[in-house]
Design a protein around this motif. Structure first.
Motif, PDB file in Angstrom:
ATOM      1  N   ARG A   1       0.819  -1.220   0.000  1.00 36.39           N
ATOM      2  CA  ARG A   1       0.000   0.000   0.000  1.00 36.39           C
ATOM      3  C   ARG A   1       0.849   1.265   0.000  1.00 36.39           C
ATOM      4  O   ARG A   1       0.385   2.314  -0.430  1.00 36.39           O
ATOM      5  N   ARG A   2       2.076   1.163   0.476  1.00 32.30           N
ATOM      6  CA  ARG A   2       2.966   2.322   0.414  1.00 32.30           C
ATOM      7  C   ARG A   2       3.247   2.746  -1.019  1.00 32.30           C
ATOM      8  O   ARG A   2       3.628   3.878  -1.275  1.00 32.30           O
ATOM      9  N   GLU A   3       3.132   1.794  -1.928  1.00 34.46           N
ATOM     10  CA  GLU A   3       3.455   2.092  -3.327  1.00 34.46           C
ATOM     11  C   GLU A   3       2.225   2.514  -4.133  1.00 34.46           C
ATOM     12  O   GLU A   3       2.315   2.705  -5.336  1.00 34.46           O
ATOM     13  N   ILE A   4       1.088   2.591  -3.451  1.00 34.27           N
ATOM     14  CA  ILE A   4      -0.161   2.878  -4.151  1.00 34.27           C
ATOM     15  C   ILE A   4      -0.887   4.024  -3.449  1.00 34.27           C
ATOM     16  O   ILE A   4      -1.131   3.954  -2.247  1.00 34.27           O
TER      17      ILE A   4
ATOM     18  N   ALA B   1       1.848  11.867  -1.812  1.00 33.70           N
ATOM     19  CA  ALA B   1       2.926  12.351  -0.935  1.00 33.70           C
ATOM     20  C   ALA B   1       4.081  11.367  -0.833  1.00 33.70           C
ATOM     21  O   ALA B   1       5.240  11.754  -0.756  1.00 33.70           O
ATOM     22  N   ASN B   2       3.756  10.117  -0.858  1.00 33.97           N
ATOM     23  CA  ASN B   2       4.770   9.086  -0.657  1.00 33.97           C
ATOM     24  C   ASN B   2       5.352   8.559  -1.984  1.00 33.97           C
ATOM     25  O   ASN B   2       5.875   7.456  -2.029  1.00 33.97           O
ATOM     26  N   TYR B   3       5.248   9.367  -3.042  1.00 37.59           N
ATOM     27  CA  TYR B   3       5.772   8.999  -4.372  1.00 37.59           C
ATOM     28  C   TYR B   3       5.298   7.619  -4.840  1.00 37.59           C
ATOM     29  O   TYR B   3       6.122   6.767  -5.182  1.00 37.59           O
ATOM     30  N   PRO B   4       3.988   7.387  -4.849  1.00 38.06           N
ATOM     31  CA  PRO B   4       3.535   6.064  -5.290  1.00 38.06           C
ATOM     32  C   PRO B   4       3.781   5.860  -6.790  1.00 38.06           C
ATOM     33  O   PRO B   4       3.762   6.818  -7.555  1.00 38.06           O
TER      34      PRO B   4
END
Ligand SMILES: Nc1ncnc2c1ncn2[C@@H]1O[C@H](COP(=O)(O)OP(=O)(O)OP(=O)(O)O)[C@@H](O)[C@H]1O
Ligand SMILES: [Mg+2]
Length: 228
Positions: A78-81, A153-156
């Motif tokens: 989920r960090r990547e999405i 924000a987390n560069y997904p």
């Protein structure tokens, strides 16, 4: 980036939401998901970030096998999405700044990195000047822009949007689309479920049409294809 092979999803109440879906989506694509209400669009989306688990079939996202994935590995996926919803889903008691920062705090960035990244993404969506506002003090379009800032924000690598303009007037919807197009132009893959014939027929992209849990059309630079 995303590959599904003969994916089926039956909900516990027996409803068959997806009935054998096979698809490939490459990095950098912009894909519309269209189809009647109840066709299976949101289910398709939920399977990608493992909010729902497929009943059978294979799903790979960002090189990860979602069938074999253990629950403790789901946060990494989920960090990547990034995900954006029709109803924004902002935290009502937090400011715009805090809503976005929250997405980064959970991944243990340093306070300085967080501040700089939050202000960057707020600038990208044109809301730097409203960082101290709370969601209730914003228009629907502004709230959706905050939700987009939070999602990126987390560069997904992948941004998923389930009817992101569903609650917005036409003019505001175009503003949201312009932002999504910019995000896509910078390399982020976008999958967007929509009922907007106008948008799909104006900004021509890949169109995947779902009916009764099946992909019935997959067309580059496609059109909406239904009467709105
Ligand atoms: N949690 C659930 N439990 C049981 N059935 C569900 C659940 N979620 C969706 N369904 C059913 O699965 C089918 C597909 O639903 P889904 O939400 O994927 O459709 P959709 O294409 O997103 O529709 P809409 O355009 O209205 O958002 C529908 O028949 C729906 O009622
Ligand atoms: Mg839906």
């Amino acid at each position: 980036m995303i590959e599904m092979v003969d994916v089926k999803k039956t909900y516990p109440n027996g409803v068959i939401a997806l009935n054998g879906v096979s698809i490939k989506i490459e990095p950098g694509e912009f894909v519309y998901l269209v189809g009647q209400s109840g066709a299976g669009k949101s289910t398709f989306i939920k399977l990608i970030f493992r909010e729902e688990v497929a009943t059978s079939g294979e799903i790979r996202v960002n090189g990860k096998d979602l069938v074999k994935m253990k629950w403790r590995e789901v946060p990494m996926l989920r960090r990547e999405i990034g995900v954006v919803y029709q109803d924004f889903k902002l935290l009502p008691k937090l400011t715009v700044y805090e809503n976005v920062a929250f997405a980064l705090e959970v991944v243990e960035e340093s306070p300085r990195q967080i501040r700089s990244r939050v202000m960057d993404v707020l600038e990208q969506v044109g809301l730097k000047n409203k960082a101290r506002f709370i969601p209730d003090e914003l228009s629907g379009g502004e709230q959706q822009r905050v939700a987009i800032a939070r999602a990126i924000a987390n560069y997904p690598k992948l941004l998923i949007a389930d009817e992101p303009t569903g609650n917005l007037d036409p003019e505001t919807s175009w503003e949201i689309m312009r932002i999504l197009e910019e995000i896509n132009a910078s390399g982020t893959t976008i999958i967007m479920a929509t009922h907007s014939k106008e948008i799909v027929n104006t900004i021509r992209r890949r169109v995947i049409a779902v009916e009764d849990g099946l992909i019935v059309r997959d067309q580059y630079r496609g059109d909406y294809g239904y009467e709105a």
